[in-house]
Design a protein around this motif. Structure first.
Motif, PDB file in Angstrom:
ATOM      1  N   GLY A  78       0.791  -1.226   0.000  1.00 54.34           N
ATOM      2  CA  GLY A  78       0.000   0.000   0.000  1.00 54.34           C
ATOM      3  C   GLY A  78       0.822   1.273   0.000  1.00 54.34           C
ATOM      4  N   SER A  79       1.849   1.324   0.848  1.00 57.05           N
ATOM      5  CA  SER A  79       2.679   2.533   0.909  1.00 57.05           C
ATOM      6  C   SER A  79       3.466   2.721  -0.381  1.00 57.05           C
ATOM      7  N   SER A  80       4.015   1.632  -0.914  1.00 53.45           N
ATOM      8  CA  SER A  80       4.784   1.722  -2.161  1.00 53.45           C
ATOM      9  C   SER A  80       3.931   2.256  -3.295  1.00 53.45           C
ATOM     10  N   VAL A  81       2.718   1.712  -3.422  1.00 50.65           N
ATOM     11  CA  VAL A  81       1.820   2.143  -4.495  1.00 50.65           C
ATOM     12  C   VAL A  81       1.386   3.583  -4.271  1.00 50.65           C
ATOM     13  N   TRP A  82       1.136   3.961  -3.022  1.00 51.84           N
ATOM     14  CA  TRP A  82       0.753   5.348  -2.724  1.00 51.84           C
ATOM     15  C   TRP A  82       1.875   6.311  -3.123  1.00 51.84           C
ATOM     16  N   LEU A  83       3.105   5.969  -2.785  1.00 47.31           N
ATOM     17  CA  LEU A  83       4.234   6.834  -3.128  1.00 47.31           C
ATOM     18  C   LEU A  83       4.404   6.965  -4.632  1.00 47.31           C
ATOM     19  N   ALA A  84       4.197   5.871  -5.353  1.00 43.77           N
ATOM     20  CA  ALA A  84       4.307   5.917  -6.814  1.00 43.77           C
ATOM     21  C   ALA A  84       3.169   6.721  -7.422  1.00 43.77           C
ATOM     22  N   THR A  85       1.977   6.577  -6.857  1.00 46.32           N
ATOM     23  CA  THR A  85       0.789   7.240  -7.408  1.00 46.32           C
ATOM     24  C   THR A  85       0.735   8.711  -7.031  1.00 46.32           C
ATOM     25  N   GLU A  86       0.928   8.993  -5.739  1.00 45.61           N
ATOM     26  CA  GLU A  86       0.721  10.357  -5.231  1.00 45.61           C
ATOM     27  C   GLU A  86       1.965  11.240  -5.303  1.00 45.61           C
ATOM     28  N   ARG A  87       3.145  10.640  -5.272  1.00 42.20           N
ATOM     29  CA  ARG A  87       4.371  11.434  -5.297  1.00 42.20           C
ATOM     30  C   ARG A  87       5.208  11.202  -6.551  1.00 42.20           C
ATOM     31  N   GLY A  88       4.813  10.237  -7.365  1.00 47.06           N
ATOM     32  CA  GLY A  88       5.540   9.971  -8.598  1.00 47.06           C
ATOM     33  C   GLY A  88       6.892   9.333  -8.389  1.00 47.06           C
ATOM     34  N   ALA A  89       7.138   8.812  -7.187  1.00 52.55           N
ATOM     35  CA  ALA A  89       8.437   8.211  -6.890  1.00 52.55           C
ATOM     36  C   ALA A  89       8.569   6.836  -7.550  1.00 52.55           C
ATOM     37  N   THR A  90       9.794   6.396  -7.694  1.00 58.37           N
ATOM     38  CA  THR A  90      10.077   5.035  -8.136  1.00 58.37           C
ATOM     39  C   THR A  90      10.385   4.221  -6.887  1.00 58.37           C
ATOM     40  N   VAL A  91       9.623   3.176  -6.650  1.00 62.79           N
ATOM     41  CA  VAL A  91       9.682   2.470  -5.372  1.00 62.79           C
ATOM     42  C   VAL A  91       9.955   0.990  -5.588  1.00 62.79           C
ATOM     43  N   THR A  92      10.850   0.467  -4.772  1.00 61.96           N
ATOM     44  CA  THR A  92      11.072  -0.975  -4.710  1.00 61.96           C
ATOM     45  C   THR A  92      10.662  -1.445  -3.324  1.00 61.96           C
ATOM     46  N   GLY A  93       9.695  -2.347  -3.284  1.00 63.94           N
ATOM     47  CA  GLY A  93       9.267  -2.920  -2.016  1.00 63.94           C
ATOM     48  C   GLY A  93       9.988  -4.231  -1.770  1.00 63.94           C
ATOM     49  N   VAL A  94      10.500  -4.391  -0.549  1.00 65.09           N
ATOM     50  CA  VAL A  94      11.218  -5.611  -0.165  1.00 65.09           C
ATOM     51  C   VAL A  94      10.485  -6.267   0.991  1.00 65.09           C
ATOM     52  N   ASP A  95      10.226  -7.556   0.870  1.00 63.69           N
ATOM     53  CA  ASP A  95       9.529  -8.286   1.929  1.00 63.69           C
ATOM     54  C   ASP A  95       9.901  -9.758   1.821  1.00 63.69           C
ATOM     55  N   ILE A  96       9.657 -10.517   2.898  1.00 61.29           N
ATOM     56  CA  ILE A  96       9.988 -11.945   2.866  1.00 61.29           C
ATOM     57  C   ILE A  96       8.757 -12.833   2.754  1.00 61.29           C
ATOM     58  N   VAL A  97       7.561 -12.235   2.671  1.00 62.23           N
ATOM     59  CA  VAL A  97       6.322 -13.019   2.685  1.00 62.23           C
ATOM     60  C   VAL A  97       5.758 -13.101   1.265  1.00 62.23           C
ATOM     61  N   PRO A  98       5.833 -14.267   0.611  1.00 62.05           N
ATOM     62  CA  PRO A  98       5.368 -14.383  -0.775  1.00 62.05           C
ATOM     63  C   PRO A  98       3.919 -13.962  -0.969  1.00 62.05           C
ATOM     64  N   LEU A  99       3.047 -14.317  -0.052  1.00 62.83           N
ATOM     65  CA  LEU A  99       1.633 -13.941  -0.191  1.00 62.83           C
ATOM     66  C   LEU A  99       1.483 -12.424  -0.278  1.00 62.83           C
ATOM     67  N   GLN A 100       2.184 -11.714   0.572  1.00 60.24           N
ATOM     68  CA  GLN A 100       2.076 -10.255   0.566  1.00 60.24           C
ATOM     69  C   GLN A 100       2.667  -9.665  -0.704  1.00 60.24           C
ATOM     70  N   LEU A 101       3.761 -10.235  -1.192  1.00 62.20           N
ATOM     71  CA  LEU A 101       4.348  -9.736  -2.431  1.00 62.20           C
ATOM     72  C   LEU A 101       3.399  -9.920  -3.606  1.00 62.20           C
ATOM     73  N   ARG A 102       2.675 -11.035  -3.635  1.00 63.03           N
ATOM     74  CA  ARG A 102       1.679 -11.233  -4.702  1.00 63.03           C
ATOM     75  C   ARG A 102       0.584 -10.182  -4.613  1.00 63.03           C
ATOM     76  N   GLU A 103       0.123  -9.903  -3.414  1.00 62.76           N
ATOM     77  CA  GLU A 103      -0.903  -8.868  -3.226  1.00 62.76           C
ATOM     78  C   GLU A 103      -0.373  -7.502  -3.665  1.00 62.76           C
ATOM     79  N   ALA A 104       0.876  -7.215  -3.327  1.00 63.27           N
ATOM     80  CA  ALA A 104       1.475  -5.925  -3.676  1.00 63.27           C
ATOM     81  C   ALA A 104       1.566  -5.747  -5.191  1.00 63.27           C
ATOM     82  N   ARG A 105       1.985  -6.784  -5.888  1.00 65.06           N
ATOM     83  CA  ARG A 105       2.097  -6.689  -7.349  1.00 65.06           C
ATOM     84  C   ARG A 105       0.733  -6.505  -7.995  1.00 65.06           C
TER      85      ARG A 105
END
Length: 284
Positions: A78-105
């Motif tokens: 959510g934060s990564s997508v918000w930063l890309a959408t609202e601030r135009g930033a380029t964001v790389t999200g790092v996490d160890i939980v595959p389920l959450q990474l699928r949701e993020a993508r």
């Protein structure tokens, strides 16, 4: 998430098994974030308060369209997508939980920012990122999962460019010693959420300065997250009868019930002054 004595598998298990609870109690379809909301008196819903936290941290870190941000422990993105959408930033999200990474993508694709918000499996105490390559290190309620917070700080210092910024919002221990009862209550919360320990704000500040960070600012924002803390508390209390029955018939497992109990004790220990919610910013 960072590794701890609990191990990557324990943290992954916690977030995987608790995902339904977060969807139910944290309104993930609207909030797209697992973190507390920043309640400033103008928010009209839980989802707005969660978004407020993103905005508050982005403002303090001065994030704009030219920034490359590393979201450490990105969760469902959510934060990564918000930063890309609202601030135009380029964001790389790092996490160890595959389920959450699928949701993020999926979230990034639905928001049309999959080109600017990307996600990879990794540990923020051993980042798969080159030296001096990131403008902003971002961490919301994730760094607590590292047993040794200094390992995260060292990695942040390594990957940040000169004059890079760091912004962290998390829980911090507020007392030097506890009674056996207080320690037991803290353990129910921390163990239930797969958190090995909490740093103090002073200790985290020292780790940052020792690693070469400057302009370190630590602010106690406990008052702004209390409504989120209360939300979890009352959910835990109201769901207790259901949880006991569901566990008895095999519909809920031990990890899920530990998560529910932790939601109660995080609030009781917060209002007892055993820990505080802090926002820490620094420059490299």
């Amino acid at each position: 998430m960072g590794t701890s004595h609990m191990g990557v598998s324990r943290i992954e298990e916690y977030y995987t098994e608790s995902h339904f609870d977060y969807k139910l109690l944290w309104a993930l379809e609207d909030s797209h974030g697992l973190h507390a909301g920043y309640h400033d008196g103008r928010d009209r819903s839980h989802a707005e308060a969660v978004e407020n936290m993103n905005r508050e941290l982005a403002d303090r870190a001065g994030i704009g369209p030219d920034d490359r941000v590393l979201d450490c422990g990105c969760g469902v993105g959510g934060s990564s997508v918000w930063l890309a959408t609202e601030r135009g930033a380029t964001v790389t999200g790092v996490d160890i939980v595959p389920l959450q990474l699928r949701e993020a993508r999926t979230l990034a694709a639905e928001a049309g920012v999959a080109d600017r918000a990307t996600f990879t499996r990794g540990d923020f105490t051993d980042l798969p990122v080159a030296d001096d390559s990131v403008d902003v290190i971002w961490g919301i309620e994730a760094i607590c999962h590292a047993e040794d917070k200094a390992e995260f700080v060292a990695e942040a210092a390594r990957v940040l460019r000169p004059d890079g910024r760091l912004i962290v919002a998390d829980g911090f221990r507020a007392v030097d010693s506890m009674t056996p009862s207080e320690r037991e209550s803290m353990n129910v919360w921390l163990d239930g959420w797969a958190v090995p320990n909490l740093a103090t704000l002073d200790g985290f500040h020292t780790a940052l300065t020792d690693a070469g960070f400057e302009t370190v600012e630590s602010v106690d924002e406990t008052g702004q997250v209390l409504p989120s803390s209360r939300r979890l508390y009352w959910a835990s209390r109201l769901l207790r009868p259901f949880g006991r029955v569901a566990s008895a018939v095999g519909l809920r497992n031990e990890t899920q019930e530990d998560n529910r109990r932790a939601a109660r004790y995080q609030h009781e220990t917060l209002t007892d002054g055993l820990w505080q919610y802090g926002i820490v910013s620094a420059k490299r």
